[in-house]
Design a protein around this motif. Structure first.
Motif, PDB file in Angstrom:
ATOM      1  N   SER A 192      -4.577   2.624 -12.276  1.00 63.73           N
ATOM      2  CA  SER A 192      -5.325   2.439 -11.043  1.00 63.73           C
ATOM      3  C   SER A 192      -5.389   3.766 -10.311  1.00 63.73           C
ATOM      4  O   SER A 192      -4.450   4.565 -10.364  1.00 63.73           O
ATOM      5  N   GLU A 193      -6.495   4.014  -9.615  1.00 68.15           N
ATOM      6  CA  GLU A 193      -6.571   5.222  -8.801  1.00 68.15           C
ATOM      7  C   GLU A 193      -5.738   5.067  -7.534  1.00 68.15           C
ATOM      8  O   GLU A 193      -5.442   6.059  -6.855  1.00 68.15           O
ATOM      9  N   LEU A 194      -5.369   3.847  -7.213  1.00 67.01           N
ATOM     10  CA  LEU A 194      -4.558   3.567  -6.038  1.00 67.01           C
ATOM     11  C   LEU A 194      -3.081   3.603  -6.399  1.00 67.01           C
ATOM     12  O   LEU A 194      -2.695   3.197  -7.500  1.00 67.01           O
ATOM     13  N   GLY A 195      -2.263   4.072  -5.486  1.00 66.65           N
ATOM     14  CA  GLY A 195      -0.832   4.149  -5.746  1.00 66.65           C
ATOM     15  C   GLY A 195      -0.030   4.006  -4.478  1.00 66.65           C
ATOM     16  O   GLY A 195       0.567   4.971  -3.988  1.00 66.65           O
ATOM     17  N   LEU A 196       0.002   2.806  -3.913  1.00 64.94           N
ATOM     18  CA  LEU A 196       0.706   2.605  -2.648  1.00 64.94           C
ATOM     19  C   LEU A 196       2.128   2.103  -2.888  1.00 64.94           C
ATOM     20  O   LEU A 196       3.105   2.819  -2.679  1.00 64.94           O
ATOM     21  N   VAL A 197       2.277   0.846  -3.321  1.00 64.40           N
ATOM     22  CA  VAL A 197       3.603   0.301  -3.607  1.00 64.40           C
ATOM     23  C   VAL A 197       3.565  -0.420  -4.949  1.00 64.40           C
ATOM     24  O   VAL A 197       2.501  -0.746  -5.475  1.00 64.40           O
ATOM     25  N   ALA A 198       4.751  -0.680  -5.483  1.00 65.19           N
ATOM     26  CA  ALA A 198       4.891  -1.437  -6.727  1.00 65.19           C
ATOM     27  C   ALA A 198       6.258  -2.093  -6.705  1.00 65.19           C
ATOM     28  O   ALA A 198       7.110  -1.789  -5.859  1.00 65.19           O
ATOM     29  N   ALA A 199       6.482  -3.018  -7.653  1.00 69.32           N
ATOM     30  CA  ALA A 199       7.759  -3.710  -7.749  1.00 69.32           C
ATOM     31  C   ALA A 199       8.138  -3.892  -9.206  1.00 69.32           C
ATOM     32  O   ALA A 199       7.264  -4.067 -10.065  1.00 69.32           O
ATOM     33  N   VAL A 200       9.435  -3.840  -9.460  1.00 72.90           N
ATOM     34  CA  VAL A 200       9.982  -4.045 -10.800  1.00 72.90           C
ATOM     35  C   VAL A 200      11.111  -5.057 -10.694  1.00 72.90           C
ATOM     36  O   VAL A 200      11.989  -4.935  -9.831  1.00 72.90           O
ATOM     37  N   GLY A 237       2.165 -13.183   1.835  1.00 75.84           N
ATOM     38  CA  GLY A 237       2.473 -12.887   3.225  1.00 75.84           C
ATOM     39  C   GLY A 237       1.217 -12.503   3.985  1.00 75.84           C
ATOM     40  O   GLY A 237       0.368 -11.763   3.478  1.00 75.84           O
ATOM     41  N   SER A 238       1.070 -13.030   5.207  1.00 77.29           N
ATOM     42  CA  SER A 238      -0.130 -12.786   6.021  1.00 77.29           C
ATOM     43  C   SER A 238      -1.406 -13.083   5.241  1.00 77.29           C
ATOM     44  O   SER A 238      -2.424 -12.386   5.376  1.00 77.29           O
ATOM     45  N   ALA A 239      -1.339 -14.104   4.399  1.00 79.56           N
ATOM     46  CA  ALA A 239      -2.472 -14.520   3.559  1.00 79.56           C
ATOM     47  C   ALA A 239      -2.981 -13.368   2.690  1.00 79.56           C
ATOM     48  O   ALA A 239      -4.168 -13.274   2.377  1.00 79.56           O
ATOM     49  N   GLY A 240      -2.063 -12.494   2.276  1.00 78.52           N
ATOM     50  CA  GLY A 240      -2.435 -11.380   1.413  1.00 78.52           C
ATOM     51  C   GLY A 240      -3.183 -10.266   2.101  1.00 78.52           C
ATOM     52  O   GLY A 240      -3.640  -9.326   1.453  1.00 78.52           O
ATOM     53  N   GLN A 241      -3.297 -10.324   3.431  1.00 77.34           N
ATOM     54  CA  GLN A 241      -4.084  -9.337   4.171  1.00 77.34           C
ATOM     55  C   GLN A 241      -3.208  -8.175   4.645  1.00 77.34           C
ATOM     56  O   GLN A 241      -3.090  -7.898   5.837  1.00 77.34           O
ATOM     57  N   LEU A 242      -2.582  -7.520   3.704  1.00 80.35           N
ATOM     58  CA  LEU A 242      -1.809  -6.316   3.996  1.00 80.35           C
ATOM     59  C   LEU A 242      -1.904  -5.390   2.807  1.00 80.35           C
ATOM     60  O   LEU A 242      -1.995  -5.838   1.658  1.00 80.35           O
ATOM     61  N   CYS A 243      -1.887  -4.097   3.098  1.00 76.05           N
ATOM     62  CA  CYS A 243      -2.119  -3.130   2.024  1.00 76.05           C
ATOM     63  C   CYS A 243      -0.968  -3.079   1.041  1.00 76.05           C
ATOM     64  O   CYS A 243      -1.128  -2.555  -0.068  1.00 76.05           O
ATOM     65  N   ALA A 244       0.204  -3.620   1.395  1.00 73.68           N
ATOM     66  CA  ALA A 244       1.342  -3.616   0.476  1.00 73.68           C
ATOM     67  C   ALA A 244       1.445  -4.897  -0.347  1.00 73.68           C
ATOM     68  O   ALA A 244       2.384  -5.060  -1.121  1.00 73.68           O
ATOM     69  N   GLY A 279      -5.919   2.013   0.845  1.00 78.40           N
ATOM     70  CA  GLY A 279      -5.843   0.765   0.097  1.00 78.40           C
ATOM     71  C   GLY A 279      -4.772   0.755  -0.983  1.00 78.40           C
ATOM     72  O   GLY A 279      -4.190   1.772  -1.341  1.00 78.40           O
ATOM     73  N   GLY A 280      -4.537  -0.449  -1.497  1.00 79.05           N
ATOM     74  CA  GLY A 280      -3.579  -0.610  -2.584  1.00 79.05           C
ATOM     75  C   GLY A 280      -3.956  -1.787  -3.478  1.00 79.05           C
ATOM     76  O   GLY A 280      -4.291  -2.855  -2.975  1.00 79.05           O
ATOM     77  N   LYS A 281      -3.939  -1.561  -4.772  1.00 73.13           N
ATOM     78  CA  LYS A 281      -4.072  -2.657  -5.744  1.00 73.13           C
ATOM     79  C   LYS A 281      -2.700  -2.757  -6.402  1.00 73.13           C
ATOM     80  O   LYS A 281      -2.492  -2.395  -7.573  1.00 73.13           O
ATOM     81  N   ASN A 282      -1.748  -3.242  -5.635  1.00 74.82           N
ATOM     82  CA  ASN A 282      -0.334  -3.105  -5.976  1.00 74.82           C
ATOM     83  C   ASN A 282       0.085  -4.049  -7.095  1.00 74.82           C
ATOM     84  O   ASN A 282      -0.414  -5.176  -7.204  1.00 74.82           O
ATOM     85  N   ALA A 283       1.006  -3.550  -7.916  1.00 79.25           N
ATOM     86  CA  ALA A 283       1.391  -4.277  -9.131  1.00 79.25           C
ATOM     87  C   ALA A 283       2.889  -4.524  -9.171  1.00 79.25           C
ATOM     88  O   ALA A 283       3.683  -3.788  -8.578  1.00 79.25           O
ATOM     89  N   MET A 284       3.255  -5.563  -9.933  1.00 88.00           N
ATOM     90  CA  MET A 284       4.646  -5.956 -10.113  1.00 88.00           C
ATOM     91  C   MET A 284       4.883  -6.208 -11.601  1.00 88.00           C
ATOM     92  O   MET A 284       4.024  -6.766 -12.290  1.00 88.00           O
TER      93      MET A 284
END
Length: 537
Positions: A424-432, A296-303, A270-275
């Motif tokens: 967050s304990e999750l660390g998949l992707v992020a954006a700056v 994208g894809s109605a938010g149904q992607l882990c990224a 999983g990802g609780k991805n942040a920007m």
């Protein structure tokens, strides 16, 4: 397989499946499922309408030993073929996928409910992956020479071998990009694949199996099994490596069983991805990027981005632009490119999104735009939603929503933003997002995520196939894409040899040992000192 598209909301028309799939096409695809006759079935339904699509045969654990036996027999022959022949199959997959894209685009929309633009992203990604590994895999897998202990008097090589049979457990949300993409990587390395499909998107992966056969892939080398967690877990007993994409909770159970069996795994969870939006941005560009990253894809992607931290100096302007662009998104179920966002996949996903939004509002959050179901469009449509003032007590603050919902928070500095991104304990992707490339690179290096994009969304990360992607922390381990992703399904072998050992020439380990137990440590000590002075690695 592709046909004229009828009005999806005309009550006089047949269920959705009848205008994109012929019954013979469906039967042909379903016959590819690894399942003995008479097994139970799972009924998949079209998210756009709720209409049934197909009764998909289910694989049971008892079906797997024979499938694995056939896969191993095929794999031995496949691994013995030259790398250029395996690469040629991937190039044909690339060409056929683009030629037949209208067929699989229909299937993807019917089974996932995503907009056609987002379905095409899967087609483009799979073709991109096929071409990349077709052209690069042979180099990545080539034997590598390294310096041996006694330098010119010995040699050392590192070889890479396919592990054998790879099990791939792929979720329903990206069957083509994840299921086919991961399979191509394993296959070009010389492996066989047992691919577990979710019943909801089984037809898409069965179509991929048919495409691979048409591209020249030998029989039994890729087999599709269909089922739930029981089949995915049972797969571990018959494979030499497994890849799993799914939730953190399920991934940990999967990894635990793999550990018991001694099977190495790659996990993307999983990802609780942040920007982060810095104060120097072009607000319109950043808001447009956020819309692409969140919905994208109605938010149904882990990224997908679910948290946005905006510098307080541009918060008002950015939020206004984000809300305006979100409100302008076109929702729809047409099998064409007129919609910007499609449907959620089914009732469970809709219930989760509704619960997260209602819980956030109940804890004091404000809905800036969206926040409503759209039954007028279809049973599982939900408006793209932007929230503000989401408190830590709300579920949406830390839990992955996996839907078209994003929360916006103000920050006063880069340091505060980095701390929030990493909270967050999750660390998949992020954006700056920042105008300064140097600032963006410095911020990205401080973020605890497996991949960080600067001034773009996850699309650039994912499309750059040479870049290894994966999570840290509760988002998993191991990598897909790049040479690292290819190496996940191989094992290394070291081959070290002495030169001149039978002729008495050279300074091999035999000659060193013959100097005597007191002399050879002094000789090796001097050798190490010389290598240090010459800066030899």
């Amino acid at each position: 397989m592709a046909h004229d598209h009828a009005d999806l909301h005309d009550p006089e028309t047949d269920p959705l499946a009848t205008y994109v799939l012929e019954p013979d096409d469906v039967r042909s695809l379903l016959a590819r499922v690894v399942a003995r006759p008479g097994h139970s079935t799972a009924s998949s339904s079209a998210p756009f309408t709720g209409a049934p699509v197909a009764a998909v045969p289910l694989t049971v654990p008892a079906d797997l030993p024979e499938a694995a036996r056939r896969a191993r027999a095929a794999q031995r022959l496949w691994a013995a073929r030259p790398g250029r022949e395996r690469a040629a199959v991937l190039l044909r997959v690339h060409d056929l996928l683009l030629e037949r894209q209208s067929e699989v685009l229909d299937l993807l929309q019917v089974e996932t409910g995503k907009a056609r633009t987002h379905a095409w992203e899967e087609v483009g990604d799979a073709a991109n992956t096929a071409r990349y590994y077709a052209l690069r895999a042979r180099r990545f897998l080539s034997p590598r020479s390294v310096r041996a202990l006694t330098g010119p008097f010995s040699s050392a090589r590192v070889l890479r071998h396919p592990v054998g049979v790879v099990g791939i457990v792929t979720p329903w949300n990206y069957p083509l990009a994840l299921g086919l993409g991961d399979s191509l990587t394993a296959l070009v390395a010389g492996n066989a694949v047992l691919l577990r499909a979710d019943p909801q998107t089984a037809l898409t992966l069965l179509w991929c199996a048919e495409l691979l056969e048409d591209a020249g892939l030998p029989e039994d080398l890729l087999q599709v099994v269909v089922g739930g967690p029981d089949v995915g877990m049972a797969l571990l007993e018959h494979v030499d490596h497994a890849g799993f994409t799914g939730s953190t909770r399920s991934g940990r159970v999967f990894a635990g069983r793999a550990g018991e069996l001694g099977v190495p795994v790659t996990l993307e969870l999983g990802g609780k991805n942040a920007m982060y939006v810095a104060e120097d941005v072009d607000v319109e560009a950043a808001a447009e990027g956020a819309v692409r990253a969140c919905f994208g894809s109605a938010g149904q992607l882990c990224a997908s981005i679910e948290r946005i931290y905006v510098h307080e100096q541009v918060r008002e302007a950015f939020v206004a632009e984000l809300v305006r662009r979100t409100a302008a998104l076109r929702l729809g179920s047409g099998l064409d490119y007129r919609s910007d966002m499609g449907s959620l996949v089914g009732p469970a996903q809709l219930a989760r999104v509704v619960e997260h939004v209602e819980d956030a509002v109940g804890h004091g959050a404000t809905v800036l735009v969206g926040g409503e179901q759209r039954p007028d469009l279809g049973p599982y449509f939900y408006e793209p939603t932007v929230l503000a003032d989401v408190p830590p007590a709300a579920r949406a603050y830390r839990e992955e929503t996996f839907g078209p919902v994003v929360a916006v928070y103000p920050v006063a500095s880069d340091d505060e933003a980095v701390a929030a991104l990493n909270d967050s304990e999750l660390g998949l992707v992020a954006a700056v997002w920042t105008r300064s490339s140097a600032r963006g690179a410095a911020l990205a290096a401080r973020v605890r995520a497996g991949a960080v994009s600067v001034n773009d969304t996850h699309h650039l990360l994912w499309g750059s196939v040479g870049v290894p992607l994966g999570g840290v922390g509760a988002s998993g381990y191991g990598r897909r894409h790049g040479r690292e992703g290819l190496w996940e399904t191989t094992w290394t072998q070291a081959v070290v040899a002495q030169r001149g050992v039978h002729t008495g020439r050279g300074l091999g380990m035999r000659q060193v040992h013959e100097l005597g137990t007191e002399v050879w440590p002094r000789v090796l000590t001097r050798l190490l000192q010389v290598e240090r002075s010459l800066r030899l690695p």
